[in-house]
Design a protein around this motif. Sequence first.
Motif, PDB file in Angstrom:
ATOM      1  N   ASN A  55       0.826  -1.212   0.000  1.00 25.14           N
ATOM      2  CA  ASN A  55       0.000   0.000   0.000  1.00 25.14           C
ATOM      3  C   ASN A  55       0.859   1.261   0.000  1.00 25.14           C
ATOM      4  OD1 ASN A  55      -2.472  -1.302  -0.040  1.00 25.14           O
ATOM      5  ND2 ASN A  55      -2.597  -1.462   2.201  1.00 25.14           N
ATOM      6  N   MET A  56       1.990   1.199   0.705  1.00 24.09           N
ATOM      7  CA  MET A  56       2.906   2.342   0.729  1.00 24.09           C
ATOM      8  C   MET A  56       3.465   2.594  -0.667  1.00 24.09           C
ATOM      9  SD  MET A  56       4.418   4.602   2.796  1.00 24.09           S
ATOM     10  CE  MET A  56       4.494   3.916   4.464  1.00 24.09           C
ATOM     11  N   ARG A  57       3.847   1.509  -1.363  1.00 23.37           N
ATOM     12  CA  ARG A  57       4.391   1.664  -2.704  1.00 23.37           C
ATOM     13  C   ARG A  57       3.327   2.140  -3.688  1.00 23.37           C
ATOM     14  NH1 ARG A  57       7.151  -3.148  -1.308  1.00 23.37           N
ATOM     15  NH2 ARG A  57       5.670  -4.420  -2.487  1.00 23.37           N
ATOM     16  N   ASP A  58       2.082   1.616  -3.516  1.00 23.83           N
ATOM     17  CA  ASP A  58       1.013   1.988  -4.432  1.00 23.83           C
ATOM     18  C   ASP A  58       0.597   3.442  -4.286  1.00 23.83           C
ATOM     19  OD1 ASP A  58       1.018  -0.563  -5.412  1.00 23.83           O
ATOM     20  OD2 ASP A  58      -0.721  -1.242  -4.230  1.00 23.83           O
ATOM     21  N   SER A  59       0.826   4.000  -3.089  1.00 19.17           N
ATOM     22  CA  SER A  59       0.383   5.376  -2.872  1.00 19.17           C
ATOM     23  C   SER A  59       1.146   6.351  -3.754  1.00 19.17           C
ATOM     24  CB  SER A  59       0.555   5.763  -1.400  1.00 19.17           C
ATOM     25  OG  SER A  59       1.942   5.790  -1.052  1.00 19.17           O
ATOM     26  N   GLY A  60       2.437   6.044  -4.021  1.00 16.21           N
ATOM     27  CA  GLY A  60       3.230   6.878  -4.932  1.00 16.21           C
ATOM     28  C   GLY A  60       3.476   8.267  -4.379  1.00 16.21           C
ATOM     29  N   PRO A  61       4.307   9.037  -5.050  1.00 17.71           N
ATOM     30  CA  PRO A  61       4.582  10.409  -4.610  1.00 17.71           C
ATOM     31  C   PRO A  61       3.406  11.319  -4.944  1.00 17.71           C
ATOM     32  CG  PRO A  61       5.731   9.975  -6.660  1.00 17.71           C
ATOM     33  CD  PRO A  61       5.097   8.667  -6.240  1.00 17.71           C
ATOM     34  N   MET A  62       3.342  12.422  -4.206  1.00 19.81           N
ATOM     35  CA  MET A  62       2.305  13.404  -4.507  1.00 19.81           C
ATOM     36  C   MET A  62       2.606  14.046  -5.856  1.00 19.81           C
ATOM     37  SD  MET A  62       1.827  15.270  -0.810  1.00 19.81           S
ATOM     38  CE  MET A  62       0.576  16.332  -1.497  1.00 19.81           C
ATOM     39  N   GLY A  63       1.539  14.478  -6.529  1.00 21.64           N
ATOM     40  CA  GLY A  63       1.723  15.103  -7.834  1.00 21.64           C
ATOM     41  C   GLY A  63       2.595  16.342  -7.737  1.00 21.64           C
ATOM     42  N   GLU A  64       3.475  16.526  -8.704  1.00 19.87           N
ATOM     43  CA  GLU A  64       4.360  17.678  -8.670  1.00 19.87           C
ATOM     44  C   GLU A  64       3.570  18.952  -8.964  1.00 19.87           C
ATOM     45  OE1 GLU A  64       5.974  17.553 -13.281  1.00 19.87           O
ATOM     46  OE2 GLU A  64       7.176  16.682 -11.686  1.00 19.87           O
ATOM     47  N   VAL A  65       4.037  20.045  -8.370  1.00 21.79           N
ATOM     48  CA  VAL A  65       3.411  21.339  -8.588  1.00 21.79           C
ATOM     49  C   VAL A  65       3.990  21.936  -9.864  1.00 21.79           C
ATOM     50  CG1 VAL A  65       3.067  23.650  -7.653  1.00 21.79           C
ATOM     51  CG2 VAL A  65       3.078  21.661  -6.114  1.00 21.79           C
TER      52      VAL A  65
END
Length: 427
Positions: free
Chosen positions: A68-78
């Motif tokens: 689940n941690m891996r699936d969450s991914g990084p937040m979208g870049e601004v």
Amino acid sequence: MRLRKLLVIGLALSLLGVGVPAWSEDDPRSCNDLLSADTPAYVVCKWMATPEEAYDIARFWLDNDGQNMRDSGPMGEVVVDCSEAGNECATDSEGDGEMHDVGGPDVDGAEDGGTPECQNGEKCYVDPDAVSQAERTAARETTAGKATQASAQTGMRTWIDTELADDYKAGRLAEAAKKIAALAVQQGVVGIRFTSQLGFNQTFTAADDVDKFLAEATAELRRLAPGKKLAAHTVVPVLACGANDACKAEMTKKYPLLAPERVGAWLSKGLLDQLTLDSGLLASGYSTWKIDAAEAQRNQWIQVRARAWDAYAQIAAEDAGFSAAPGSPSFTAEQAAQAITDRVATPLRDDAAETVTLWTRWVDDQGQVHRAFGEKWAANATWDQLKKLGSVRERLATVYDPANPEVDSATDLKNLAEVFGQVYLRA
């Protein structure tokens, strides 16, 4: 009247939108049981997440190897769209305005990414490759290098002990410092003691020359072996005079390079991380003024403590008394215990010296061996008493010359580690 006050306070809190926290012994989110008994009644504790909820949260993110941690991914870049109406973007910044991969080639005109720009052309950074891998490998194969590896196996903190003053006067400081640095960067080495009897022997005749040597030697060693502690050994004869003016006048005249103020300046400027004071003069050097060894030692440590030198660096005492006579000491157990009290316990008890360095083996000019232990590590009363100092082992150090072993470096250092927490390896 009290009830009326409570109603007024409650009304005021309501108007301000502040709620008085409700509390009940049956509240499942209450953690008041964790508060101390004298906690005021108006202080309450509530779980943001109960231990059970925290467990469920952790399990959600960690189950299935953290999928689940891996699936969450990084937040979208601004992203700012400079072409969008109302957005203003600078046009005079460096770079090409494009994203580049880490380690990718720089755009034309960019810095090289490795060497920072320095003012006035000086070197303002530490070069991690100042000592090459080839030089480190060669150092490991020397006698001192092999002893360094053997020392690392014992768990003792290891210092490289050398003399750079002669090389400095001969114009070979850089060359000699690099050889010592190649040893100092080995595993288990914490520092370098780069000079002994500084200002006391005849190497320097002017105080300014001593200061210049210290400044240049420490700068070179810190460049070549960053992170390693630097130490020096000397003696400050006037300290043991105490309040005897005649003694102070004579010692100041006889040893003009070792004024306490000058030595203190070495420490306050950050040149040294450790200063070792020798006890050689304390035994009989003050008999003219009827100052015996015990009084001279007490005077010295009172003076050191009063100057707060330990606020700048570690202060150590050094003593060769256990191996003063050729051969092995012939002390009885009682005599050895008294010698330990005088030479080890007293400097530590006086709360000025943080460590004590004892010479346990050395060879004099006539080739005679002086030992604090029996020949070939045979048992004797002195060594047996020293082995009882386990509670202060970390504060005890010794000097070892791998070029003149008692048996071999591995055997000698293993035995020394039974008493000492630190060792100065001659190189």
